[in-house]
Motif scaffolding. Structure first.
Motif, PDB file in Angstrom:
ATOM      1  N   LYS A   4       0.656  -1.143  -0.188  1.00 37.24           N
ATOM      2  CA  LYS A   4      -0.055   0.099   0.047  1.00 37.24           C
ATOM      3  C   LYS A   4       0.958   1.301   0.017  1.00 37.24           C
ATOM      4  O   LYS A   4       0.479   2.213  -0.600  1.00 37.24           O
ATOM      5  CB  LYS A   4      -0.835  -0.018   1.083  1.00 37.24           C
ATOM      6  N   ALA A   7       2.309   1.848  -3.375  1.00 31.68           N
ATOM      7  CA  ALA A   7       1.385   2.163  -4.192  1.00 31.68           C
ATOM      8  C   ALA A   7       0.988   3.604  -4.186  1.00 31.68           C
ATOM      9  O   ALA A   7       1.126   4.630  -4.900  1.00 31.68           O
ATOM     10  CB  ALA A   7       0.129   1.322  -4.104  1.00 31.68           C
ATOM     11  N   ILE A   8       0.971   4.019  -2.819  1.00 33.16           N
ATOM     12  CA  ILE A   8       0.590   5.580  -2.538  1.00 33.16           C
ATOM     13  C   ILE A   8       1.920   6.432  -3.047  1.00 33.16           C
ATOM     14  O   ILE A   8       1.812   7.505  -3.529  1.00 33.16           O
ATOM     15  CB  ILE A   8       0.479   5.871  -1.144  1.00 33.16           C
ATOM     16  N   ALA A  11       2.062   6.724  -7.025  1.00 29.82           N
ATOM     17  CA  ALA A  11       0.502   7.447  -7.240  1.00 29.82           C
ATOM     18  C   ALA A  11       1.293   9.166  -6.983  1.00 29.82           C
ATOM     19  O   ALA A  11       0.846   9.874  -7.972  1.00 29.82           O
ATOM     20  CB  ALA A  11      -0.641   7.187  -6.384  1.00 29.82           C
ATOM     21  N   THR A  12       1.614   9.303  -5.883  1.00 35.31           N
ATOM     22  CA  THR A  12       1.988  10.359  -5.331  1.00 35.31           C
ATOM     23  C   THR A  12       3.071  11.181  -6.650  1.00 35.31           C
ATOM     24  O   THR A  12       3.171  12.488  -6.828  1.00 35.31           O
ATOM     25  CB  THR A  12       2.554  10.753  -4.017  1.00 35.31           C
ATOM     26  N   MET A  14       3.756  10.011  -9.496  1.00 34.44           N
ATOM     27  CA  MET A  14       3.132  10.373 -11.070  1.00 34.44           C
ATOM     28  C   MET A  14       2.411  11.723 -10.827  1.00 34.44           C
ATOM     29  O   MET A  14       2.483  12.356 -11.857  1.00 34.44           O
ATOM     30  CB  MET A  14       2.255   9.199 -11.337  1.00 34.44           C
ATOM     31  N   LEU A  15       1.766  11.954  -9.761  1.00 30.27           N
ATOM     32  CA  LEU A  15       0.844  13.124  -9.746  1.00 30.27           C
ATOM     33  C   LEU A  15       1.632  14.384  -9.534  1.00 30.27           C
ATOM     34  O   LEU A  15       1.572  15.146 -10.572  1.00 30.27           O
ATOM     35  CB  LEU A  15      -0.119  13.120  -8.401  1.00 30.27           C
ATOM     36  N   LEU A  18       3.233  15.106 -13.237  1.00 27.33           N
ATOM     37  CA  LEU A  18       2.350  15.744 -14.042  1.00 27.33           C
ATOM     38  C   LEU A  18       2.172  17.021 -13.776  1.00 27.33           C
ATOM     39  O   LEU A  18       2.240  18.093 -14.644  1.00 27.33           O
ATOM     40  CB  LEU A  18       0.915  14.993 -13.896  1.00 27.33           C
ATOM     41  N   CYS A  22       3.563  20.431 -16.139  1.00 31.00           N
ATOM     42  CA  CYS A  22       2.567  21.388 -16.758  1.00 31.00           C
ATOM     43  C   CYS A  22       2.974  22.898 -16.285  1.00 31.00           C
ATOM     44  O   CYS A  22       2.255  23.723 -16.856  1.00 31.00           O
ATOM     45  CB  CYS A  22       1.308  21.170 -16.254  1.00 31.00           C
ATOM     46  N   GLU A 111       5.664  28.300 -35.866  1.00 32.65           N
ATOM     47  CA  GLU A 111       4.453  28.014 -35.019  1.00 32.65           C
ATOM     48  C   GLU A 111       4.896  28.252 -33.535  1.00 32.65           C
ATOM     49  O   GLU A 111       3.915  28.773 -32.779  1.00 32.65           O
ATOM     50  CB  GLU A 111       4.284  26.611 -35.216  1.00 32.65           C
ATOM     51  N   ALA A 118       0.516  33.938 -28.819  1.00 31.06           N
ATOM     52  CA  ALA A 118      -0.624  33.426 -28.195  1.00 31.06           C
ATOM     53  C   ALA A 118      -0.707  33.578 -26.677  1.00 31.06           C
ATOM     54  O   ALA A 118      -1.598  34.109 -26.033  1.00 31.06           O
ATOM     55  CB  ALA A 118      -1.132  32.335 -28.895  1.00 31.06           C
TER      56      ALA A 118
ATOM     57  N   PHE B  19      -7.969   6.052  -5.954  1.00 32.38           N
ATOM     58  CA  PHE B  19      -6.599   6.695  -5.716  1.00 32.38           C
ATOM     59  C   PHE B  19      -5.663   6.254  -6.910  1.00 32.38           C
ATOM     60  O   PHE B  19      -4.838   7.098  -7.429  1.00 32.38           O
ATOM     61  CB  PHE B  19      -6.184   6.339  -4.333  1.00 32.38           C
ATOM     62  N   TYR B  46     -10.022  35.531 -34.317  1.00 28.27           N
ATOM     63  CA  TYR B  46      -8.820  35.261 -33.641  1.00 28.27           C
ATOM     64  C   TYR B  46      -7.498  35.398 -34.325  1.00 28.27           C
ATOM     65  O   TYR B  46      -7.446  34.808 -35.576  1.00 28.27           O
ATOM     66  CB  TYR B  46      -8.878  33.791 -32.655  1.00 28.27           C
ATOM     67  N   PRO B  48      -3.319  35.218 -32.952  1.00 23.79           N
ATOM     68  CA  PRO B  48      -2.327  35.350 -31.807  1.00 23.79           C
ATOM     69  C   PRO B  48      -2.053  36.736 -31.400  1.00 23.79           C
ATOM     70  O   PRO B  48      -1.602  37.512 -32.420  1.00 23.79           O
ATOM     71  CB  PRO B  48      -1.240  34.314 -32.321  1.00 23.79           C
ATOM     72  N   GLY B  49      -1.966  36.988 -30.316  1.00 22.46           N
ATOM     73  CA  GLY B  49      -1.605  38.348 -29.781  1.00 22.46           C
ATOM     74  C   GLY B  49      -2.391  38.723 -28.804  1.00 22.46           C
ATOM     75  O   GLY B  49      -2.169  37.992 -27.585  1.00 22.46           O
TER      76      GLY B  49
END
Lengths: 609, 305
Positions: A4, A7-8, A11-12, A14-15, A18, A22, A111, A118, B19, B46, B48-49
């Protein structure tokens, strides 16, 4: 219980990964990133426009801010790649030492630039932005107003005419300077032309160099070459012309566009004949480069001169055939340049290669000679408002406006590659002549114009190389007949000897000087500044019409008879009109006329000649 | 009392399971749902800007444009649907291939064939194009062999044939994906109980009958699930293959919806219009997924969603 816990923990972890992945706050993670960023800086700049580049650059920038020598990240939007094996080259080293910065070059795609626009969050300090993006940059408040820093940018301030035009047209009406632009001043032909009638020079000489004054003459010459040389170096068939696809309409019309002496497209669907000022609808008028090209290709195809793979080859496929000596002619010299370099490896004195033959009657315009006051249209450079060392960035920008630095960039280091002679006239030294003739590693190490490591700076240099330094010499000291003659390879020399000129491009320059070929200084590239915003519906029409035309190219080229060709042409024009080509042209014509008037008014307002 | 303890235990166990999937839920939320806020640009003019609030709100203009743009759209949708139908028609091929592979008695040979046929899946379309050019261009290997054998007098070029575009591209897709697509069926076959084969053999079934009456029903469920998923993804026929292989001759045949969105969105910078098309595409996919799910429920009695 142990399971357990594992697992915790997993999981932590991985979280956390992520969430961390980001995050986009560069400062928050700088400590961890900085540990290896120094050593990886050079490697990061090698790859073109990856996200890793941007991340690393960001990390480096943050790190440098904490140190004594700040890093300025210059983002280059893919106009010329830079060989990063030698970084920094000598020229960049000199810049770094004089200003007290570390300059880092990253290459980003359009791009990625759009993404920065943007999000309003960039990973560069200075960027050379792509065409038509200036209004968006201003709307996003991404550019630093350079007027606030003129006291530390004396060289930028010297470009009064350019700056005034940029203030007038690229500031959303604020009248402030947000952008600098490069290559102000007349453009020269260089060593040789790329357009006109390109022939396999050694085969052409075997025929006795018959004059080529029209497309028909050209086809005759190609046919005679093929008759004399039915097989290539590998025993495969030879063809008159090859083509590559994947660039939309561009590769189909660009040669004719220059040969006919037309402007590039200031606005979608409109071409200007420079000599007369006549404007043509690029999609429906007979005189347009596209339709003139189609006639050319149709005739070439029906005479059996085109490679059967004409419509399917990408650049690499074409090049694979080029290096085997497959073609008697070419649409552009740069399509077939690799053949000569391959041959040179075996015989340094070879003349097996391609040269551009200019009609004696001056019916073809040399692809050179524009003279922009506000610089090249596709290269507005600005400092990102989020830059942490704006003053240093301004100094970096200013560096490429200084005539001494530009002389170094174009001609090499004083006392080494060039020096003043007994009459105090600047000229290349023997070492300089060797450097420009041989190129190679020494050139790359120098990082100056024409080198693999410094070519990209051409898109940053405020003046073109043909502008005069205050010492009376050109910034680019290779731009003299003598210096150009010194740098010729055996193929160019052979061509020059035949036409009794100092260097190949002089054939065309002489015609322009005599007034029988089009003078492209009438190609007013400054107008692009006034035509940065194309309405979306006009842009959509352009895309749809060009897609339609591209799809009809094979039918037009392969039409077996004139009647069939005319029938298809009429149908295509009808379809173009149904997609709105007339409305598009009407918009473009009005926009162009307004731009010409506004430009003229601005010149009068600022007293620009 | 015992029941309450059991319930509490199950509840606790369920929380624990929840979980476990939390990271993946966050992943899906961040990368699949949060980006959906970007759809808002379909309702604005739209570029971009500046922020969206500074842009013109145009409502459903771009959605109307999609339906009014009959010239391009009819061609693009025709191409997209043609490839989608061809993909559906050829969908049983990996299943048939898996069945045949399963019947090869020499297991080493079977594995070898499976590896060889799976390999093309890992080749990028850029490389596939280069291979195709080497094989099928005018001076390519195929033409050289055929002309050398005197079977043809003039080279043929399938890469610059508009009439061959649909079947040629579909064939390339099959070549690239056949082995890979058969893996899931081979896995399903390996899960079929040996007792069923033994029972069939006792009943007198030969290898062919065993294949028809045991193997095929055993993997039919897998096939139907994949079929339903592919119907849901009907109009997403891909991008890279057609982008790489398009040329002026095949342009009219290979311009599928994703390519059109790319041309308008990234080349013409009509971000709003291309986003609107993307939204319409998603809506159609959603309708088709739930539609086929309901159809499956009626036919099979159970659903996949």
């Amino acid at each position: 219980m142990k399971k357990k816990g594992v697992a915790i923990l997993l999981a932590t972890a991985m979280l956390a990964t992520l969430v961390a992945g980001c995050g986009n706050d560069s400062s928050s993670g700088s400590g961890a990133q900085n540990s290896d960023s120094e050593s990886s800086a050079a490697e990061n700049t090698e790859s073109e426009g990856t996200a890793d580049d941007a991340e690393s650059a960001d990390a480096d920038s943050a790190q440098a801010d904490e140190g004594d020598v700040p890093t300025i990240v210059y983002a280059h939007t893919g106009k010329a790649s830079a060989d990063m094996d030698v970084w920094p080259p000598d020229f960049i080293k000199q810049m770094q030492d004089e200003i007290g910065v570390k300059l880092e070059l990253i290459q980003i795609t359009e791009e990625q630039f759009d993404l920065a626009l943007a999000s309003g969050n960039a990973t560069f300090d200075i960027v050379n932005c792509t065409k038509y993006k200036e209004p968006q940059v201003l709307n996003a408040n991404m550019a630093v107003c350079l007027d606030d820093y003129m006291d530390i940018a004396p060289n930028i301030a010297k470009f009064e005419d350019r700056n005034n035009l940029v203030r007038e047209f690229l500031s959303n009406g604020e009248g402030k300077l947000y952008f600098t632009r490069c290559q102000v001043g007349p453009e020269i032909a260089g060593t040789e032309l790329w357009d006109a009638y390109v022939v396999r020079w050694d085969w052409y000489k075997e025929l006795g160099c018959p004059p080529i004054n029209s497309d028909e003459d050209y086809f005759d010459v190609l046919q005679q070459m093929l008759d004399a040389h039915p097989t290539n170096d590998n025993g495969g068939p030879t063809y008159g012309l090859g083509q590559y696809v994947g660039t939309g309409l561009w590769s189909w019309y660009v040669s004719k566009n220059y040969n006919l002496g037309y402007s590039e497209n200031y606005v979608p669907g409109l071409q200007v004949e420079l000599a007369t000022g006549n404007v043509y609808n690029s999609y429906t008028d007979d005189e347009s480069a596209f339709w003139q090209s189609m006639e050319f290709f149709n005739k070439a195809w029906n005479r059996g001169l085109c490679d059967p793979d004409f419509f399917i080859m990408k650049g690499d496929d074409l090049n694979a055939k080029v290096v085997q000596g497959t073609y008697a002619g070419a649409l552009r010299t740069w399509d077939v340049g690799s053949y000569y370099w391959e041959q040179m490896q075996q015989d340094p004195d070879t003349v097996k290669g391609y040269m551009s033959v200019v009609p004696e009657n001056g019916s073809i315009s040399g692809g050179f000679g524009s003279n922009p006051i506000a610089g090249w249209e596709n290269n507005s450079i600005f400092i990102y408002s989020g830059c942490k060392n704006i003053e240093k960035a301004v100094q970096v920008l200013d560096y490429m406006h200084n005539e001494d630095n530009l002389r170094t960039y174009y001609s090499g280091f004083e006392g080494v590659h060039w020096d003043y002679d007994e009459n105090n006239v600047p000229a290349l030294t023997e070492e300089g002549r060797k450097l420009f003739a041989n190129g190679g590693d020494a050139m790359a190490q120098a990082g100056i114009a024409g080198s693999s490591t410094g070519g990209w700076l051409n898109y940053w240099c405020a003046y073109s190389g043909s502008v005069l330094h205050s010492d009376g010499g050109k910034l680019n000291l290779t731009y003299t007949p003598e210096a150009l003659a010194d740098t010729l390879n055996p193929l160019q020399k052979d061509y020059s000897d035949y036409y009794q000129v100092a260097y190949p491009a002089q054939v065309s320059e002489n015609q322009v000087a005599a007034g029988i070929a089009t003078d492209r200084s009438m190609d007013n590239k400054d107008l692009y500044m006034l035509l940065t915003e194309v309405p979306e519906d006009i842009g959509t029409k352009k895309t749809q019409i060009e897609g339609l035309l591209e799809g009809y190219i094979p039918d037009l080229v392969m039409a077996a008879t004139q009647e069939e060709y005319e029938e298809i042409k009429a149908k295509v024009i009808e379809e173009c009109k149904s997609l709105g080509s007339d409305e598009l042209f009407a918009w473009s014509k009005e926009a162009y006329d307004n731009a010409v008037k506004a430009y003229s008014d601005a010149k009068a307002k600022y007293g620009i000649k | 009392m015992k029941k309450a303890v059991l319930k509490k235990y199950r509840k606790k166990k369920n929380y624990k399971l929840l979980f476990y999937i939390l990271p993946f839920m966050v992943f899906v939320l961040l990368f699949s749902y949060v980006p959906l806020f970007g759809w808002s640009i379909a309702f604005f003019q739209y570029t971009p800007g500046a922020s969206l609030s500074a842009k013109n709100f145009v409502g459903l203009k771009y959605f109307r444009q999609f339906f009014l743009d009959t010239v391009d759209m009819s061609r693009v949708l025709k191409n997209t649907l043609t490839f989608a139908v061809l993909n559906l028609i050829t969908m049983p091929l990996p299943l048939i291939f898996a069945l045949m592979l399963n019947e090869v008695p020499h297991k080493k040979f079977s594995k070898f064939v499976q590896s060889i046929t799976t390999f093309p899946n890992f080749i990028s379309w850029v490389i596939v194009y280069s291979l195709a050019f080497s094989l099928f261009s005018t001076e390519g290997v195929i033409n050289s062999i055929l002309m050398g054998m005197g079977l043809i007098s003039k080279p043929t070029n399938v890469l610059s044939s508009a009439s061959a575009a649909y079947w040629f591209q579909t064939s390339l897709g099959i070549w690239k994906g056949l082995g890979w697509g058969s893996i899931v069926y081979l896995a399903a076959i390996s899960g079929i109980s040996q007792e069923l084969y033994e029972a069939a053999a006792v009943d007198g079934a030969g290898r062919f009958r065993q294949m028809i009456h045991v193997t095929l029903p055993g993997i039919a469920e897998t096939f139907i699930v994949l079929l339903l998923l592919s119907i849901g993804n009907f109009i997403s026929v891909g991008f890279d293959q057609y982008f790489i292989f398009q040329n002026p001759v095949t342009l009219k045949k290979l311009e599928v919806l994703d390519l059109y969105v790319y041309r308008l969105g990234l080349i013409n910078k009509s971000y709003s219009y291309s986003t609107a098309i993307g939204m319409i595409k998603s809506a159609i996919s959603l309708v088709m997924i739930f539609g086929t799910n309901q159809l499956a429920k009626k036919i099979r009695g159970n659903t996949i969603i």
